[in-house]
Write an enzyme that holds these catalytic residues in place. Structure first.
Site, mmCIF file in Angstrom:
data_model
loop_
_atom_site.group_PDB
_atom_site.id
_atom_site.type_symbol
_atom_site.label_atom_id
_atom_site.label_comp_id
_atom_site.label_asym_id
_atom_site.label_seq_id
_atom_site.Cartn_x
_atom_site.Cartn_y
_atom_site.Cartn_z
ATOM 1 N N ASP A 249 21.871 12.384 4.350
ATOM 2 C CA ASP A 249 22.523 12.773 3.025
ATOM 3 C C ASP A 249 22.887 10.925 2.867
ATOM 4 O O ASP A 249 23.250 9.973 2.653
ATOM 5 C CB ASP A 249 23.921 12.711 3.552
ATOM 6 C CG ASP A 249 24.208 12.309 4.679
ATOM 7 O OD1 ASP A 249 23.353 11.487 5.094
ATOM 8 O OD2 ASP A 249 24.804 12.601 4.868
ATOM 9 N N HIS B 110 -2.596 -6.447 0.166
ATOM 10 C CA HIS B 110 -1.213 -6.035 -0.460
ATOM 11 C C HIS B 110 -0.685 -5.519 1.249
ATOM 12 O O HIS B 110 0.088 -4.445 1.215
ATOM 13 C CB HIS B 110 -1.135 -4.647 -1.154
ATOM 14 C CG HIS B 110 -1.263 -5.338 -2.622
ATOM 15 N ND1 HIS B 110 -1.363 -4.070 -3.839
ATOM 16 C CD2 HIS B 110 -0.519 -6.764 -3.171
ATOM 17 C CE1 HIS B 110 -1.538 -5.418 -5.037
ATOM 18 N NE2 HIS B 110 -0.945 -6.490 -4.717
ATOM 19 N N ASP C 174 3.666 -14.025 1.133
ATOM 20 C CA ASP C 174 4.128 -13.962 -0.370
ATOM 21 C C ASP C 174 5.203 -12.729 -0.352
ATOM 22 O O ASP C 174 5.795 -11.556 -0.546
ATOM 23 C CB ASP C 174 3.004 -12.270 -0.289
ATOM 24 C CG ASP C 174 2.813 -12.184 -2.191
ATOM 25 O OD1 ASP C 174 4.234 -11.966 -2.551
ATOM 26 O OD2 ASP C 174 1.822 -12.276 -2.945
ATOM 27 N N ASP D 126 8.993 -15.296 -6.786
ATOM 28 C CA ASP D 126 7.292 -14.959 -6.066
ATOM 29 C C ASP D 126 6.904 -15.610 -5.859
ATOM 30 O O ASP D 126 6.101 -16.539 -6.294
ATOM 31 C CB ASP D 126 6.357 -14.126 -7.144
ATOM 32 C CG ASP D 126 5.239 -13.715 -6.485
ATOM 33 O OD1 ASP D 126 5.324 -13.544 -5.460
ATOM 34 O OD2 ASP D 126 5.304 -12.248 -7.525
ATOM 35 N N HIS E 86 -8.934 -10.566 -7.538
ATOM 36 C CA HIS E 86 -7.574 -9.960 -8.683
ATOM 37 C C HIS E 86 -7.607 -11.417 -9.446
ATOM 38 O O HIS E 86 -8.208 -12.389 -9.069
ATOM 39 C CB HIS E 86 -6.292 -10.498 -7.480
ATOM 40 C CG HIS E 86 -6.675 -11.314 -6.891
ATOM 41 N ND1 HIS E 86 -5.493 -12.763 -7.189
ATOM 42 C CD2 HIS E 86 -6.246 -11.845 -4.994
ATOM 43 C CE1 HIS E 86 -5.499 -13.583 -6.400
ATOM 44 N NE2 HIS E 86 -5.586 -13.061 -5.349
ATOM 45 N N HIS F 173 0.988 -12.918 -13.294
ATOM 46 C CA HIS F 173 1.439 -12.286 -13.978
ATOM 47 C C HIS F 173 2.812 -12.455 -13.914
ATOM 48 O O HIS F 173 3.026 -13.591 -13.836
ATOM 49 C CB HIS F 173 1.950 -11.024 -13.289
ATOM 50 C CG HIS F 173 2.185 -10.960 -11.816
ATOM 51 N ND1 HIS F 173 3.287 -11.368 -11.645
ATOM 52 C CD2 HIS F 173 2.008 -11.385 -10.962
ATOM 53 C CE1 HIS F 173 3.669 -11.153 -10.347
ATOM 54 N NE2 HIS F 173 2.595 -11.324 -9.783
ATOM 55 N N HIS G 262 6.506 -8.031 -11.259
ATOM 56 C CA HIS G 262 5.521 -7.544 -12.633
ATOM 57 C C HIS G 262 6.313 -7.624 -13.975
ATOM 58 O O HIS G 262 6.456 -6.458 -14.334
ATOM 59 C CB HIS G 262 4.469 -7.194 -12.179
ATOM 60 C CG HIS G 262 4.076 -7.168 -10.818
ATOM 61 N ND1 HIS G 262 2.796 -6.276 -10.189
ATOM 62 C CD2 HIS G 262 3.967 -8.113 -9.512
ATOM 63 C CE1 HIS G 262 2.194 -7.192 -9.026
ATOM 64 N NE2 HIS G 262 2.428 -8.266 -8.775
ATOM 65 N N GLU H 102 -1.406 -18.192 -9.436
ATOM 66 C CA GLU H 102 -1.774 -17.629 -7.712
ATOM 67 C C GLU H 102 -2.956 -17.426 -7.002
ATOM 68 O O GLU H 102 -3.785 -16.387 -6.782
ATOM 69 C CB GLU H 102 -0.425 -15.842 -7.188
ATOM 70 C CG GLU H 102 -1.279 -14.884 -8.467
ATOM 71 C CD GLU H 102 -0.131 -13.765 -7.647
ATOM 72 O OE1 GLU H 102 -0.402 -13.137 -6.401
ATOM 73 O OE2 GLU H 102 0.630 -13.811 -8.578
ATOM 74 N N TYR I 220 -10.599 -15.031 -0.339
ATOM 75 C CA TYR I 220 -10.476 -14.312 1.199
ATOM 76 C C TYR I 220 -11.573 -14.136 1.885
ATOM 77 O O TYR I 220 -12.597 -13.838 1.563
ATOM 78 C CB TYR I 220 -9.273 -12.993 0.546
ATOM 79 C CG TYR I 220 -8.409 -13.291 -0.586
ATOM 80 C CD1 TYR I 220 -7.534 -13.392 0.144
ATOM 81 C CD2 TYR I 220 -8.672 -13.186 -2.039
ATOM 82 C CE1 TYR I 220 -6.058 -13.843 -0.413
ATOM 83 C CE2 TYR I 220 -7.616 -13.379 -2.590
ATOM 84 C CZ TYR I 220 -6.278 -13.061 -1.762
ATOM 85 O OH TYR I 220 -5.213 -14.180 -2.349
ATOM 86 N N ARG J 251 -3.760 -17.349 -0.142
ATOM 87 C CA ARG J 251 -3.255 -17.323 -1.420
ATOM 88 C C ARG J 251 -2.110 -19.182 -1.719
ATOM 89 O O ARG J 251 -1.152 -18.307 -0.652
ATOM 90 C CB ARG J 251 -2.839 -15.905 -1.850
ATOM 91 C CG ARG J 251 -1.731 -16.248 -3.109
ATOM 92 C CD ARG J 251 -2.405 -14.402 -3.946
ATOM 93 N NE ARG J 251 -1.219 -13.360 -2.436
ATOM 94 C CZ ARG J 251 -1.527 -13.196 -2.002
ATOM 95 N NH1 ARG J 251 -2.831 -12.623 -1.947
ATOM 96 N NH2 ARG J 251 -0.375 -11.788 -1.105
ATOM 97 N N GLU K 70 0.840 -19.278 -4.633
ATOM 98 C CA GLU K 70 1.847 -19.030 -5.957
ATOM 99 C C GLU K 70 3.262 -19.232 -6.167
ATOM 100 O O GLU K 70 3.668 -19.887 -5.031
ATOM 101 C CB GLU K 70 1.741 -17.788 -5.555
ATOM 102 C CG GLU K 70 2.241 -16.494 -6.722
ATOM 103 C CD GLU K 70 2.462 -15.307 -6.097
ATOM 104 O OE1 GLU K 70 2.978 -14.437 -7.183
ATOM 105 O OE2 GLU K 70 2.680 -14.844 -4.789
#
Length: 437
Positions: free
Chosen positions: A37, A241, A258, A269, A348, A352, A359, A382, A386, A403, A405
């Protein structure tokens, strides 16, 4: 609060002005059971909130758009003192109508009866089509009931139109109220990233750094992250991710974070990459500075009149040249770009839209062409690099993942970086980390 309500009233008027007569139906989300619950933390539907400012679950906005008049109606949970003892305050229909500027409000248990009445003789339905099966079934049930009244002279809506075609375009251009919240969220997030830089050290676990950031979000007034944080050290930084956040950080690792906070529904972000021990190795520094140069190149195209894809193309060109300079790829720059061989290390896009959703909504192409940037748009920039182990990768570069961003608001004169307080040059990062230690 009043500024939010006034803004939402104006948005409802703007939406109605762009639609032909008909009925608009926009539900929010419901509470969802996590296990037994226990519920997942509730988060309202972004489009519903954008138009109402109302944050309770199980509510529905209905607009009746006529030739000369629009009526705004809210359906929400009834006032229930017993449930409020257990679950907290509820507005109830009467107080919700007064507080949030609706023409009328009704308890949710009247929804079925009233929707069949409200749909009668409406030429069309506007609704987030195929977003949630439960509401698709509701719309179909009400429509079927209205169609059954045809012999009494009642007409049923003749079409269903996805309201998001208009609503998403509205949300794409942020007003000054939204820009202020996004700027504040960016500042909160920047300080949390600084806290992470000053806290991190070899031997800790990634989740310990994540906990410091969450603490700083809450301390500054953000009540939740905008998305699941990525706190990725060493080889984990090469997983785009990554979300386990449970590895022990080693001396010599880079740490890619990130992470973003949410403030009054709006996201921030930021990604920063820094050495766990506070000092970049020569190889890490070389890769890092290529990514930073790519971001600066992308920033040059963050201005009104530029096309969306120009940001990505500018960053990719710098990254590809950097891969050639490091000896990771061979051939000419044009060959690397044409064949796409750079995607071994950069797979990538460069950004965005961002807003109520991290996003955020809004098409990237219009009639087959890349969208032109306009003042009020908010987007991320961003670029990344890699380097997984491979035959063409020298040992010293293996498992370096970087990265960087930032969130950018397009302005009349160019752009504003909403995360300008967050350090990102090699010198700035090493100085901040040294001060923290």
């Amino acid at each position: 609060m009043q500024q939010l309500i006034d803004t939402c009233i104006a948005r409802r008027q703007q939406l109605a002005s762009q639609l032909a007569p008909g009925i608009v139906i926009i539900p929010t989300t419901q509470e969802i059971i996590r296990n037994a619950d226990t519920h997942y933390p509730f988060r309202f539907d972004s489009g519903f909130y954008y138009l109402t400012g109302f944050t309770e679950p199980d509510a529905v906005l209905v607009q009746i758009i006529g030739e000369n008049k629009t009526e705004n109606i809210l359906f929400c949970r009834p006032k229930d003192e017993e449930r409020e003892i257990w679950d907290g305050f509820r507005y109830g229909p009467a107080a919700a109508a007064r507080t949030f500027g609706f023409d009328a409000a009704y308890p949710l248990d009247e929804l079925d009866t009233r929707m069949i009445e409200l749909m009668q003789n409406q030429p069309r339905i506007y609704y987030p089509l195929a977003k949630e099966m439960r509401w698709d079934r509701n719309i179909n049930r009400w429509l079927t009931a209205v169609r059954a009244m045809a012999r009494t002279g009642v007409s049923a809506p003749g079409s269903i139109i996805d309201v998001r075609s208009v609503l998403d375009e509205m949300r794409l251009i942020k007003d000054s109220f939204e820009a202020g919240i996004l700027r504040q969220a960016g500042s909160i997030n920047a300080h949390a990233h600084i806290r992470a830089m000053q806290f991190a050290k070899p031997g800790q676990f990634e989740y310990q750094v994540e906990a410091e950031m969450l603490h700083d979000y809450y301390r500054q007034g953000s009540r939740s992250p905008a998305y699941n944080s990525i706190v990725a050290s060493g080889a984990n930084a090469c997983c785009l991710h990554y979300g386990d956040n449970n590895a022990r950080m080693n001396d010599g690792d880079l740490l890619l974070i990130d992470a973003g906070c949410e403030l009054h529904g709006y996201a921030s972000d930021i990604t920063r990459t820094f050495p766990v021990n506070g000092r970049f190795t020569p190889e890490q520094k070389a890769v890092y500075e290529i990514v930073l140069a790519a971001q600066y190149a992308a920033f040059e195209h963050c201005q009104p009149g530029k096309l969306w894809n120009e940001i990505h193309d500018a960053a990719t060109r710098v990254l590809a040249q950097g891969m050639l300079d490091l000896g990771l790829l061979t051939g000419s720059l044009d060959e690397v770009l044409e064949t796409g061989s750079y995607r071994q290390f950069y797979m990538h896009r460069t950004g965005h839209w961002m807003g109520l959703d991290v996003h955020d909504v809004g098409a990237y192409k219009v009639e087959g062409n890349w969208r032109t940037l306009q003042p009020g748009m908010v987007l991320t920039v961003e670029p990344g690099f890699y380097i997984r182990p491979a035959a063409n990768v020298p040992k010293a570069f293996e498992n370096i993942g970087v990265r960087i961003e930032d969130d950018v608001l397009i302005t009349e004169l160019g752009h504003d970086n909403l995360n300008v307080e967050c350090p990102k040059t090699v010198a700035e990062i090493e100085a901040v980390m040294a001060a923290g230690k």
